[in-house]
Design a protein around this motif. Structure first.
Motif, PDB file in Angstrom:
ATOM      1  N   GLY A   1      -1.306  34.930   4.795  1.00 21.24           N
ATOM      2  CA  GLY A   1      -1.365  33.745   3.963  1.00 21.24           C
ATOM      3  C   GLY A   1      -2.501  33.829   2.960  1.00 21.24           C
TER       4      GLY A   1
ATOM      5  N   LEU B   1       4.119  37.584   4.655  1.00 18.76           N
ATOM      6  CA  LEU B   1       3.538  37.199   5.923  1.00 18.76           C
ATOM      7  C   LEU B   1       3.950  38.189   7.005  1.00 18.76           C
TER       8      LEU B   1
ATOM      9  N   THR C   1      -0.529  30.685   9.683  1.00 23.21           N
ATOM     10  CA  THR C   1      -1.328  31.152   8.559  1.00 23.21           C
ATOM     11  C   THR C   1      -1.057  30.230   7.382  1.00 23.21           C
TER      12      THR C   1
ATOM     13  N   TRP D   1      10.489  31.794  11.729  1.00 26.22           N
ATOM     14  CA  TRP D   1       9.341  31.232  11.008  1.00 26.22           C
ATOM     15  C   TRP D   1       9.626  29.748  10.765  1.00 26.22           C
TER      16      TRP D   1
END
Length: 126
Positions: free
Chosen positions: A9, A20, A120, A36
């Motif tokens: 991130g 990522l 993140t 995610w």
């Protein structure tokens, strides 16, 4: 110890890209679907993307279709999220998860989430 460590991130301008990564340890990531999800400041969670290890089927939220790509590396026990053409509304904390299914359930999560990491932060400036 089971861990999912998301990284990659940062701060990026609108239109930019980020990749990522999420490294799993303490278990075999390939035994699960890999997903995610994100949570923007003051908003609810949103399931962003998921890939079924069994057949490679992928899921993308409508908000990211055509811009984000999920992939994984079994040897590294890692899942990735390539994010292109980023928009300010993509600003959020992004979390990875090991899940039983890529089916999205209430609350913006995947059905049967077994493990997830700390996330993140992605910040997209306009």
């Amino acid at each position: 110890e089971v861990q999912l460590q998301a990284s990659g991130g940062g701060l990026v301008q609108a239109g930019g890209s980020l990749r990522l990564s999420c490294a799993a340890s303490g278990f075999t990531f390939d035994n699960y679907a890999k997903g995610w999800f994100r949570q923007a400041p003051g908003k609810g969670r949103e399931a962003v993307s998921c890939v079924k290890t069994s057949d490679g089927t992928t899921y993308y939220a409508d908000s990211v279709k055509g811009r984000f790509t999920i992939s994984s590396d079994s040897a590294k026990n890692t899942v990735y999220l390539q994010m292109n053409s980023l928009k300010p509304e993509d600003t959020a904390i992004y979390y990875c998860a090991a899940t039983e299914s890529c089916a999205v359930v209430g609350g913006g999560l995947f059905y049967g989430m077994n493990y997830w990491g700390k996330g993140t932060l992605v910040t997209v400036s306009s």
